[in-house]
Write a protein that holds these residues in place. Structure first.
Motif, PDB file in Angstrom:
ATOM      1  N   TYR A   1     -10.212   1.316  -1.544  1.00  0.00           N
ATOM      2  CA  TYR A   1      -9.586   2.348  -0.559  1.00  0.00           C
ATOM      3  C   TYR A   1     -10.122   2.157   0.818  1.00  0.00           C
ATOM      4  O   TYR A   1      -9.437   2.511   1.581  1.00  0.00           O
ATOM      5  CB  TYR A   1     -10.304   3.759  -1.093  1.00  0.00           C
ATOM      6  CG  TYR A   1      -9.366   4.607  -2.004  1.00  0.00           C
ATOM      7  CD1 TYR A   1      -9.270   4.048  -3.234  1.00  0.00           C
ATOM      8  CD2 TYR A   1      -8.770   5.611  -1.379  1.00  0.00           C
ATOM      9  CE1 TYR A   1      -8.475   4.685  -4.029  1.00  0.00           C
ATOM     10  CE2 TYR A   1      -7.773   6.134  -2.499  1.00  0.00           C
ATOM     11  CZ  TYR A   1      -7.621   5.846  -3.584  1.00  0.00           C
ATOM     12  OH  TYR A   1      -6.807   6.328  -4.564  1.00  0.00           O
TER      13      TYR A   1
ATOM     14  N   ARG B   1      12.879  -5.277  10.160  1.00  0.00           N
ATOM     15  CA  ARG B   1      13.980  -4.751  11.167  1.00  0.00           C
ATOM     16  C   ARG B   1      15.102  -5.872  11.371  1.00  0.00           C
ATOM     17  O   ARG B   1      16.263  -5.336  11.276  1.00  0.00           O
ATOM     18  CB  ARG B   1      13.152  -4.432  12.195  1.00  0.00           C
ATOM     19  CG  ARG B   1      12.301  -2.958  12.150  1.00  0.00           C
ATOM     20  CD  ARG B   1      12.616  -1.987  13.300  1.00  0.00           C
ATOM     21  NE  ARG B   1      11.625  -1.046  12.918  1.00  0.00           N
ATOM     22  CZ  ARG B   1      10.516  -1.025  13.581  1.00  0.00           C
ATOM     23  NH1 ARG B   1      10.157  -1.429  14.791  1.00  0.00           N
ATOM     24  NH2 ARG B   1       9.603   0.005  13.195  1.00  0.00           N
TER      25      ARG B   1
ATOM     26  N   THR C   1      13.722  -2.744   4.207  1.00  0.00           N
ATOM     27  CA  THR C   1      12.804  -2.052   4.440  1.00  0.00           C
ATOM     28  C   THR C   1      11.271  -2.686   3.575  1.00  0.00           C
ATOM     29  O   THR C   1      11.219  -3.449   3.012  1.00  0.00           O
ATOM     30  CB  THR C   1      12.646  -0.585   3.737  1.00  0.00           C
ATOM     31  OG1 THR C   1      13.228  -0.909   2.383  1.00  0.00           O
ATOM     32  CG2 THR C   1      13.887   0.328   4.735  1.00  0.00           C
ATOM     33  N   CYS C   2      10.066  -2.051   4.279  1.00  0.00           N
ATOM     34  CA  CYS C   2       8.875  -2.442   3.698  1.00  0.00           C
ATOM     35  C   CYS C   2       8.254  -1.411   2.680  1.00  0.00           C
ATOM     36  O   CYS C   2       8.494  -0.032   2.973  1.00  0.00           O
ATOM     37  CB  CYS C   2       7.793  -2.641   4.788  1.00  0.00           C
ATOM     38  SG  CYS C   2       8.362  -3.964   5.794  1.00  0.00           S
ATOM     39  N   ASP C   3       7.240  -1.569   2.016  1.00  0.00           N
ATOM     40  CA  ASP C   3       6.847  -0.522   1.016  1.00  0.00           C
ATOM     41  C   ASP C   3       5.474  -0.026   1.856  1.00  0.00           C
ATOM     42  O   ASP C   3       5.484  -0.536   2.892  1.00  0.00           O
ATOM     43  CB  ASP C   3       6.494  -1.072  -0.264  1.00  0.00           C
ATOM     44  CG  ASP C   3       5.364  -2.102  -0.379  1.00  0.00           C
ATOM     45  OD1 ASP C   3       5.559  -2.912  -1.364  1.00  0.00           O
ATOM     46  OD2 ASP C   3       4.578  -2.274   0.899  1.00  0.00           O
ATOM     47  N   HIS C   4       4.657   0.745   1.136  1.00  0.00           N
ATOM     48  CA  HIS C   4       3.826   1.360   2.152  1.00  0.00           C
ATOM     49  C   HIS C   4       2.408   0.470   2.324  1.00  0.00           C
ATOM     50  O   HIS C   4       1.563   0.803   3.056  1.00  0.00           O
ATOM     51  CB  HIS C   4       3.311   2.511   1.603  1.00  0.00           C
ATOM     52  CG  HIS C   4       2.791   2.609   0.216  1.00  0.00           C
ATOM     53  ND1 HIS C   4       3.652   2.731  -0.795  1.00  0.00           N
ATOM     54  CD2 HIS C   4       1.560   2.514  -0.440  1.00  0.00           C
ATOM     55  CE1 HIS C   4       3.191   2.560  -2.095  1.00  0.00           C
ATOM     56  NE2 HIS C   4       1.778   2.510  -1.749  1.00  0.00           N
TER      57      HIS C   4
ATOM     58  N   MET D   1      10.221  -4.397   0.204  1.00  0.00           N
ATOM     59  CA  MET D   1      10.576  -3.484  -0.574  1.00  0.00           C
ATOM     60  C   MET D   1      11.685  -3.768  -1.486  1.00  0.00           C
ATOM     61  O   MET D   1      12.764  -4.169  -0.996  1.00  0.00           O
ATOM     62  CB  MET D   1      11.008  -2.030  -0.194  1.00  0.00           C
ATOM     63  CG  MET D   1      11.182  -1.146  -1.295  1.00  0.00           C
ATOM     64  SD  MET D   1      10.270   0.255  -0.920  1.00  0.00           S
ATOM     65  CE  MET D   1      11.130   1.335  -1.924  1.00  0.00           C
TER      66      MET D   1
ATOM     67  N   CYS E   1     -17.287   2.502  -1.530  1.00  0.00           N
ATOM     68  CA  CYS E   1     -16.958   2.669  -3.145  1.00  0.00           C
ATOM     69  C   CYS E   1     -15.547   2.503  -2.908  1.00  0.00           C
ATOM     70  O   CYS E   1     -14.772   2.936  -2.307  1.00  0.00           O
ATOM     71  CB  CYS E   1     -17.077   4.260  -3.453  1.00  0.00           C
ATOM     72  SG  CYS E   1     -16.127   4.480  -5.062  1.00  0.00           S
ATOM     73  N   PRO E   2     -15.059   1.438  -3.754  1.00  0.00           N
ATOM     74  CA  PRO E   2     -13.667   0.825  -3.647  1.00  0.00           C
ATOM     75  C   PRO E   2     -12.740   2.217  -4.332  1.00  0.00           C
ATOM     76  O   PRO E   2     -11.536   1.893  -3.820  1.00  0.00           O
ATOM     77  CB  PRO E   2     -13.437  -0.375  -4.387  1.00  0.00           C
ATOM     78  CG  PRO E   2     -14.796  -0.235  -5.207  1.00  0.00           C
ATOM     79  CD  PRO E   2     -15.709   0.482  -4.892  1.00  0.00           C
ATOM     80  N   ARG E   3     -13.124   3.021  -4.847  1.00  0.00           N
ATOM     81  CA  ARG E   3     -12.516   4.275  -5.514  1.00  0.00           C
ATOM     82  C   ARG E   3     -12.306   5.188  -4.492  1.00  0.00           C
ATOM     83  O   ARG E   3     -11.674   6.318  -4.566  1.00  0.00           O
ATOM     84  CB  ARG E   3     -12.597   4.658  -6.700  1.00  0.00           C
ATOM     85  CG  ARG E   3     -12.345   3.605  -7.976  1.00  0.00           C
ATOM     86  CD  ARG E   3     -10.942   3.378  -7.955  1.00  0.00           C
ATOM     87  NE  ARG E   3     -10.659   2.991  -9.381  1.00  0.00           N
ATOM     88  CZ  ARG E   3      -9.471   2.262  -9.624  1.00  0.00           C
ATOM     89  NH1 ARG E   3      -8.811   1.493  -8.683  1.00  0.00           N
ATOM     90  NH2 ARG E   3      -9.020   1.895 -10.756  1.00  0.00           N
ATOM     91  N   GLY E   4     -13.080   5.197  -3.338  1.00  0.00           N
ATOM     92  CA  GLY E   4     -13.364   6.623  -2.517  1.00  0.00           C
ATOM     93  C   GLY E   4     -13.676   7.575  -2.912  1.00  0.00           C
ATOM     94  O   GLY E   4     -13.708   8.549  -2.542  1.00  0.00           O
TER      95      GLY E   4
ATOM     96  N   GLY F   1      13.618   3.329  14.290  1.00  0.00           N
ATOM     97  CA  GLY F   1      13.746   2.205  14.296  1.00  0.00           C
ATOM     98  C   GLY F   1      13.986   1.529  12.998  1.00  0.00           C
ATOM     99  O   GLY F   1      14.191   0.535  13.037  1.00  0.00           O
ATOM    100  N   ASP F   2      14.073   2.171  11.888  1.00  0.00           N
ATOM    101  CA  ASP F   2      14.412   1.887  10.641  1.00  0.00           C
ATOM    102  C   ASP F   2      15.876   2.167  10.090  1.00  0.00           C
ATOM    103  O   ASP F   2      16.114   1.807   9.177  1.00  0.00           O
ATOM    104  CB  ASP F   2      13.296   2.301   9.581  1.00  0.00           C
ATOM    105  CG  ASP F   2      12.053   1.432   9.878  1.00  0.00           C
ATOM    106  OD1 ASP F   2      10.987   1.963   9.359  1.00  0.00           O
ATOM    107  OD2 ASP F   2      12.120   0.352  10.521  1.00  0.00           O
TER     108      ASP F   2
ATOM    109  N   SER G   1      10.686   7.331   4.193  1.00  0.00           N
ATOM    110  CA  SER G   1      11.123   6.018   3.906  1.00  0.00           C
ATOM    111  C   SER G   1      11.213   5.761   2.333  1.00  0.00           C
ATOM    112  O   SER G   1      10.838   6.615   1.589  1.00  0.00           O
ATOM    113  CB  SER G   1      10.154   4.965   4.505  1.00  0.00           C
ATOM    114  OG  SER G   1       9.231   4.489   3.602  1.00  0.00           O
ATOM    115  N   ALA G   2      11.881   4.577   2.009  1.00  0.00           N
ATOM    116  CA  ALA G   2      12.426   4.483   0.718  1.00  0.00           C
ATOM    117  C   ALA G   2      11.205   4.371  -0.181  1.00  0.00           C
ATOM    118  O   ALA G   2      11.030   4.623  -1.354  1.00  0.00           O
ATOM    119  CB  ALA G   2      13.058   3.360   0.598  1.00  0.00           C
ATOM    120  N   SER G   3       9.882   4.038   0.538  1.00  0.00           N
ATOM    121  CA  SER G   3       8.782   3.760  -0.172  1.00  0.00           C
ATOM    122  C   SER G   3       7.714   5.174  -0.511  1.00  0.00           C
ATOM    123  O   SER G   3       6.808   5.145  -0.958  1.00  0.00           O
ATOM    124  CB  SER G   3       7.939   2.664   0.128  1.00  0.00           C
ATOM    125  OG  SER G   3       7.433   2.963   1.319  1.00  0.00           O
ATOM    126  N   GLU G   4       8.229   6.207   0.400  1.00  0.00           N
ATOM    127  CA  GLU G   4       7.447   7.276   0.572  1.00  0.00           C
ATOM    128  C   GLU G   4       7.489   8.537  -0.365  1.00  0.00           C
ATOM    129  O   GLU G   4       8.122   9.547   0.045  1.00  0.00           O
ATOM    130  CB  GLU G   4       7.620   7.847   2.035  1.00  0.00           C
ATOM    131  CG  GLU G   4       6.819   6.843   2.934  1.00  0.00           C
ATOM    132  CD  GLU G   4       6.872   7.333   4.633  1.00  0.00           C
ATOM    133  OE1 GLU G   4       7.934   7.590   4.815  1.00  0.00           O
ATOM    134  OE2 GLU G   4       6.052   7.185   5.211  1.00  0.00           O
TER     135      GLU G   4
END
Lengths: 1124, 193, 156
Positions: free
Chosen positions: A863, A972, A977-980, A985, B85-88, C71-72, C109-112
């Motif tokens: 995380y 762009r 598009t990109c994913d998060h 994507m 912690c990697p899981r937060g 922008g996208d 966005s498409a991934s959100e």
């Protein structure tokens, strides 16, 4: 409302339990049956199945349906399939509408009542809309039978080969100088332990040799437009400065290159030169020069290759350094002494400590080259003659350049000696006359004729010169008149004009000076006058100037030396008048200056302090403020403009005057005053004169680059220590008395080399030309420029690869703070036989490690970093453990969270590595510390349930794959598009992992998600297959969702034209002017429709009325409605 | 622990234990047992169960085992575990919750740290700040009376150097009523929890 | 007001980003308020102010427009046009007696998928608080505004 003739069939899908478990499909069906124009409503388990589709077709045939509503999954899933169903029955496919009652209804709520009501509303909307839908015809457009692959790693290489083997042409664009990507950096690959290069190189060679592949290496895509089947791509080809076809890869150039920087291919573990090849098996195999911008070269008005000669001096190659300077300057010795040094102001070394003493280095090179014979005269290759009036730095610089271009050049000088201000204005203690003379003699030896004692403008005029055959004339007479202040007493005996004073000294005339000299002025001329006066024996020498001490324009070192020599400076004074006694100056009436201002016309205005009048004693007053040209030279010339400051008007970019063939430059035009600016002006004139004589445009392509562009960034090499700037040794004060011996003594060899080594090599390649000198095939060309090419392709595969997690982001691992903590790819380079250690695994100090800890999951599954698993790190950590065991006897510890070994042969490899005696500790390495000089890793031995400390010699951090730093900008450019996580994507994670969301653009390899080599090759081939399918079909259907303008309503306002991003709308000029849509260019975004004030525009299949109907249908409620 | 074979279906005594303990129950369920918390903890070596093992016990609902061990008492709230912690997972917060739970269920009567906390709050509440001698007296009284003797030498040295005083005069802060208000409010919040 | 008020919200989502993001929310089985009924458009720039007014007129309590992040935009800059139009429309809505908070423009966005779910939840909660739309005193509000404007324009 009931539309006559419309018969709608509504089909509600269960989608198994996906919809039916939450939505009461029967209730929804029953509701649909009550809506207007609905002829039949059914529900069915899986509408997309064959029986489902058959049911719809049967109803269409038997019930005469002419509209269909399918309430099911998202139209993005199956709209095309259901449109196909309608087409099969002969109905226009655009008579279909879909209601998304799964992704946007049944799946997003567990409240069955709400879900059912919502499904009803969505169907209500779809039914109302579909009644108004029109039959539309799609267009077929041809597909350009070529493909573009972006990125030359294994994914790009594979995709390109597959497409090319099928017979289609592929452009492969790669940003680095060589293809190969990350795979080329690997030593061995898991699980087979194949040597990576051995399996990759044959493919790289195949790409180079393939007749269907055009490889554009060291190039980048900068712009993409168009649509599937018809993409227009602009590619920027960065200049290699080496001709790829001719380079034999002999490496001689790199051996002599003075600049060394960290190698990117070796992940910073090794070094490379400015001219380099990333690795020995590079494809293309040609070398490349890494040339960036150096502020010093850009700041120098003459653009001398500063970094180049500094590098050469550092190597002791003084003659080469001098030759490099002489490419641009006729006067290295002179500039090294008197230049104002704009380069030093911009020198980036000041980020570390202080800027380099560049001028002093230039002087050192010029002074210390011995055994230099006279230069070889330049061959006259052009018939034209050029006349230059004035042999100052402007005139000589122009002459120097023109004679080397092959012209005949004659310089006319009114004074008895050549050199202008250099000979007549700068005292010997700053610029010894022998130094200047030597350099002027060199210019003469090249073939420039300098006629001294030959003024122009009296017996010999400019029109005469033209008549005598000069093709062009350059006026460079400078501004040599000193300006006396127009105050009372300025003509008394004992008053002198500064420039005349200096000139007399240089000409060897006896100058009578009093005992108390007052120099008025704050610039270098004033300091020259004052220090000369000291040497001529004056007892008291004062300088008064209107500027404050801090803003005095004179060089600070001059001021410092002047004060050392006893000169007293009175800043912020102006002279109101001179007091005379017996017709001789006795003192100066002064006022204090509060402020210096310039009025609207640019004239100087001084605001003085009231009642501050005082007297400075003086029996000699020298005026050293301001210079002006003397313009007798222009007599007889028609059409020349003289400004009100008495300078000649000339175009600032070309130096052309109003008179054809007559140019003017230097102080006579700008009054700028510095030697280097004068030289730059002369060089500019030479370019203009050459173009003029050859009949070319004077102005084209001559814009100056800014000194520091917006993206300029200097890289300070890690480990750069501060080092003091060398201080110029000076003649001790007592030795300066009464003589004009040179005060600055020049650097010694040790000082020069030490100073030169402080250079940061901002431009990397310094253009010292050493590589050119040793290149046998003569394939190095420093003057090459960037090129842009435009490509047209039908489909694009993006295979731009990945970067790695940056270990310093997790400070608990202390990467970069303690030695022997490295990232996994850095370790890979150490293992590789082509790497910086030749494949030997060694610590930073060269010892062989006895114990190594490999920490898994650094920056992954975290995380505080990236939450995803990077998929390949477990396997390559195992592989690296194996390689360590193979090459050394070191103990290896693998600290892991889980072992992910899911591919074919992977689990077996894990077992094999375990058998080699590698110790596996299930416990994530949490911290790396230093105890004394021992590296220690802290973890928990979870098997025993005990915290442990692990002392080791080397720690390898298995950092995860990340998207490329610039993935968002690249997305762009292509319109994807990109994913998060910033990976590109995909269209559908399970079914279409290599499609982007943009038709015609596909994804290949790790740019979409972390994966190993076999999966990358499969992914790349999948993209290639899609591309081949597109290219083979030769045609692609474009949806007819374009804008439509009703000419009756259009008022030609033209809001739509301004708003359209594709310039797809234009006004047609026949009869009543109305806007018209070019359907080939229109993409159907609808921006125009929403902007039209007359309501004249709508978008097919998304008309205003259709949308209104849909809104109405949704909001009409869910009560059953009876049919009228 | 080593003697028993866990029959997990019945030994999951308290499936809601995880709820009570974790500020974010779902987060605690995502623990992957990587051991980063233990490895980062400065006092893990002295704990009965390492922090990692503690989360496992909580996930399994073994309330008795958890509350009777000394692990969470040794937590110094350095937050190394939480920050890595990697899981937060909010590990430190969970440790605090366990301390509170142990105190409120009376299990804590056996642990010295709890006695120290009580002694501390008692002297602070009475005076508005620590009265060293009183603090140590109350503490030893509650827990280890005999251990007090081993502190005699230290106490005498401190007294000689003027670091501790035996009398209580001048120890109180001026606005004792404000301190009392703080304590009352804290008690009120505790009751609401 | 009798009974439980369930906000009725009409959503205009652009095909390339927002609609796909909403689909992703569903594929991920995220649970969120079902009060937004979605109409697909190709671009948020297609959304004509009359669509929004029509929705309010026909009984929507709120209107949500979602497009690509600045922008996208798939069509270069349609979302910027939407932003400008809606900024102006919000001012007009006040004069119609409609609280400007009933109209919301957001970027998904498409991934959100998660973001879309939280936007819908937020908006539904807000509309619930505002209550059902009852545009009655538009002319009064217009008069108020005109008076305020006149006062601020005159000096002194």
């Amino acid at each position: 409302m009931n539309r006559t003739g419309v018969k709608i069939g509504v089909y509600v899908c269960h989608c198994g339990i996906n919809i039916a478990a939450t939505v009461d499909v029967e209730a929804v069906r029953a509701f649909a049956a009550t809506l207007n124009n609905v002829a039949v409503a059914r529900h069915f388990q899986f509408l997309c199945s064959a029986p489902g589709q058959e049911m719809i077709k049967k109803d269409v045939r038997e019930l005469g349906l002419n509209r269909v509503v399918v309430a099911s999954c998202s139209p993005r899933m199956h709209e095309i399939a259901f449109q196909g169903v309608l087409a099969d029955t002969g109905l226009n496919p655009y008579y279909l509408d879909m209601a998304n009652i799964r992704e946007q209804c049944s799946w997003i709520t567990s409240d069955t009542a709400q879900a059912t009501e919502k499904a009803k509303r969505l169907i209500g909307g779809a039914v109302a809309r579909v009644a108004l839908q029109e039959p539309l015809q799609g267009r077929q457009v041809p597909v350009i039978p070529k493909a573009l692959v972006v990125g030359g790693g294994i994914a790009g290489i594979q995709a390109a080969l597959s497409i090319a083997d099928a017979g289609y042409h592929v452009y492969l664009v790669e940003r680095e100088p060589s293809i190969g990507g990350r795979m080329a950096q690997l030593d061995r690959t898991f699980p087979t332990l194949d040597c990576s290069a051995c399996i990759l190189i044959p493919k790289m060679v195949a790409v180079e040799r393939h007749p269907n592949i055009t490889l554009l290496s060291y190039s980048e895509v900068v712009k993409v437009s168009g649509y599937v089947g018809n993409f227009k791509v602009r590619v920027k080809k960065k200049p290699r400065y080496v001709e790829p076809g001719a380079c034999t890869g002999c490496d001689e150039c790199a051996r002599v290159c003075p600049v060394e920087v960290l190698s990117e291919f070796d992940m910073g573990q090794g070094k490379r030169r400015a001219i380099y090849r990333p690795f020995a098996q590079a494809v293309p195999s040609a070398f490349v020069i890494d040339k960036r911008k150096s502020p010093c070269k850009l700041a120098c008005p003459a653009h001398v290759k500063v970094q180049g000669y500094i590098g050469l001096i550092g190597q002791g190659k003084l003659k080469e350094a001098l030759d490099l300077i002489r490419e641009e300057l006729p006067f290295p010795s002179v500039c090294g002494r008197v230049c104002l040094r704009p380069c030093e102001n911009e020198c980036e070394r000041k980020q570390v400590d202080e800027s380099l003493a560049i001028a002093a280095l230039k002087r050192f090179a010029a002074d210390h080259v011995s055994n230099e014979g006279p230069p070889v005269p330049v061959r006259r290759t052009k018939k034209e003659k050029v006349a230059i009036i004035g042999s100052g730095p402007t005139g000589i610089a122009a002459a120097y350049d023109l004679v080397r271009m092959g012209y005949g050049v004659t310089v006319f000088e009114a004074a008895p000696v050549a050199g202008g201000m250099l000979a007549l204005g700068i005292p010997d203690y700053r610029l010894p006359r022998e130094v200047l003379q030597k350099e002027i003699d060199r210019v003469r030896a090249l073939g420039v004729e300098i006629k001294t004692n030959t003024p122009v403008g009296q017996t010999l005029t400019i029109p005469d010169l033209f008549k005598q055959g000069s093709g062009a004339i350059f006026i460079a007479i400078g501004a040599q008149q000193s300006h006396r202040l127009p105050i009372p007493g300025s003509e008394l005996e004992g008053t002198l004009a500064g420039l005349s004073f200096l000139r007399d000294i240089k000409m060897g005339k006896r100058v009578k000076l009093g005992q108390r000299v007052l120099v008025f002025g704050g610039g270098n001329v004033a300091l020259d006058c004052a220090r000369s006066a000291v040497r001529l024996g004056a007892q008291e020498v004062r300088i008064a100037c209107p500027e404050s001490r801090e803003t005095m324009p004179a060089d600070p070192s001059e001021i410092k030396q002047g004060e050392e020599e006893g000169i007293v400076i009175h800043p912020s004074r102006t002279l109101a008048g001179l007091l005379g006694y017996d017709n001789r100056v006795a003192g100066a009436d002064c006022l204090n200056v509060l402020r210096i201002m310039f009025d609207e016309e640019g004239h100087l205005k001084l605001e003085t302090v009231p009642a501050s009048a005082h007297v400075l004693p003086a029996d000699t007053v020298i005026f050293a403020t301001g210079q002006a040209p003397e313009l007798g030279v222009v007599s007889g010339v028609q059409g020349l403009t003289i400004t009100e400051r008495n300078t000649i008007a000339a175009d600032p970019d070309t130096l052309a005057t109003g008179v054809p063939g007559l140019f003017a430059g230097g102080d006579v035009v700008t009054m700028a005053g510095s030697v280097i600016e004068a030289i730059a002006s002369g060089k500019k004139a030479a370019v203009s004169i050459d173009r003029y004589l050859q009949g070319r445009d004077l102005r084209e392509g001559r814009t100056e680059e800014p000194v520091k562009s917006a993206d300029f960034k200097v890289v300070i090499p890690p480990g750069t220590q501060t080092a003091p700037k060398q201080i110029m040794p000076e003649l001790p004060l007592k030795d300066r008395q009464g003589n004009f011996k040179e005060v600055a003594l020049g650097f010694t060899r040790e000082m020069a080399v030490a100073e030169a080594k402080r250079c940061l090599n901002c431009a990397v390649c310094s253009e010292c030309h050493q590589c050119e000198a040793v290149c046998l095939p003569k394939c190095i060309h420093h003057a090459l420029k960037e090129e842009e090419v435009d490509l047209e392709v039908g489909a694009i595969a993006i295979a731009t690869g990945h970067d790695f997690f940056h270990a310093p982001l997790l400070p608990q691992y202390n990467y970069g703070h303690f030695p022997n903590i490295i990232e996994s790819m850095e370790f890979e380079r150490l293992c590789s036989a082509t790497g910086p250690t030749g494949g030997k695994i060694v610590l930073a100090d060269g010892r062989v490690p006895r114990s190594i800890a490999i920490i898994h999951c650094v920056g992954s599954r975290d995380y505080h970093a990236n939450t995803y698993c990077s998929r390949v790190c477990c396997m390559h950590a195992l592989k690296q453990a194996y390689l360590v065991k193979e090459k050394t006897g070191a103990q290896v510890y693998e600290l892991y969270t889980d072992i992910r070994a899911s591919g074919k042969g992977y689990e077996e490899f894990y077992e094999r590595v375990q058998r080699e005696g590698v110790l596996f500790i299930h416990g994530r390495g949490a911290e790396v510390i230093m105890q004394g000089d021992q590296l220690v890793v802290k973890a928990e031995e979870t098997g025993l349930g005990r915290p442990i400390t692990l002392p080791v010699d080397l720690v390898i951090l298995s950092t995860g794959m990340t998207p490329r730093k610039d993935s968002e900008q690249v997305a762009r450019i292509f319109g994807i598009t990109c994913d998060h996580h910033r990976f590109f994507m995909e269209s559908h994670l399970k079914l279409r992992p290599f499609h982007s969301n943009t038709d015609g653009i596909f994804l290949a390899g790790t740019c979409q998600a972390p994966r190993d080599i076999p999966d990358t090759i499969a992914h790349a081939n999948a993209s290639a297959a899609e591309i081949l399918s597109l290219l083979a079909r030769g045609k692609v259907a474009i949806e007819p969702l374009v804008a439509e303008i009703n000419p009756e309503l259009c008022s030609a306002c033209p809001a739509c034209i301004c708003v359209c991003p594709y310039q797809a709308i234009s006004l047609n000029g026949k009869g009543k002017r109305v806007a018209e849509v070019n359907e080939a260019l229109c993409k159907g975004c609808g921006a125009c429709a929403a902007s039209c004030p007359s309501g004249a525009i709508t978008v097919k299949h998304f008309t205003d009325r259709q949308v209104f109907a849909q809104i109405e249908g949704i909001l009409a409620g869910t009560e059953s409605r009876s049919k009228p | 622990m080593a003697e028993k074979v866990f029959n997990l279906t019945r030994d999951m005594l308290d499936p809601t234990f995880a709820d009570l303990v974790a500020p974010d129950r779902e987060k605690l369920l995502t623990c992957i047992q990587c051991g980063t918390c233990t490895a980062s903890c400065p006092t893990a070596h002295a704990m009965d169960y390492t922090p990692r093992q503690l989360w496992r016990l909580i996930q399994l609902g073994l309330k008795e085992e958890v509350l009777s061990c000394n692990s969470f008492w040794l937590c110094t709230a350095c937050y190394s575990c939480t920050s890595r912690c990697p899981r937060g997972i909010a590990c430190t917060k969970t440790m605090f919750t366990l301390k509170r739970m142990a105190l409120s269920t009376g299990v804590a009567k056996r642990h010295a740290t709890a006695h120290f906390y009580e002694a501390f709050t008692e002297t602070v509440r009475r005076h508005g700040r620590i009265h060293d001698v009183e603090l140590m007296t109350i503490f030893f009284n509650k827990s280890k009376r005999l251990q007090a003797i081993s502190y005699t030498r230290l106490g005498l040295t401190l007294w000689r150097k003027g670091k501790v005083s035996l009398d209580a005069a001048g120890v109180n802060i001026k606005r004792l009523d404000q301190m009392e208000a703080i304590f009352r409010k804290a008690e009120e919040l505790e009751r609401k929890r | 007001m009798t009974g439980h008020f369930e906000p009725r919200i009409v959503g205009f989502l652009c095909n390339w980003c927002a609609y796909t993001g909403a689909d992703l929310a569903g594929t991920s089985r995220l649970k969120y308020a079902p009060n937004v009924d979605i109409i697909r458009v190709m671009c948020s720039g297609r959304v004509d102010p009359t669509f929004i007014l029509k929705a309010f007129q026909l009984g929507a309590d709120g209107v949500l427009i979602c497009g690509c992040h600045p922008g996208d935009c798939h069509y270069s800059g349609g979302n910027y046009k939407a932003a400008r139009r809606i900024a102006i429309l919000k001012k007009l809505l006040k004069q119609f007696g409609i609280e400007p908070e009933r109209l919301r423009l957001d970027w998904v966005s498409a991934s959100e998928g998660e973001r879309f779910a939280s936007v819908v939840n937020e908006m539904t909660a807000q509309i619930r608080k505002l209550g059902p739309l009852m545009p009655t005193n538009g002319p009064e509000i217009a008069k108020e505004e005109a008076k305020e404007f006149a006062e601020s324009a005159t000096p002194g």
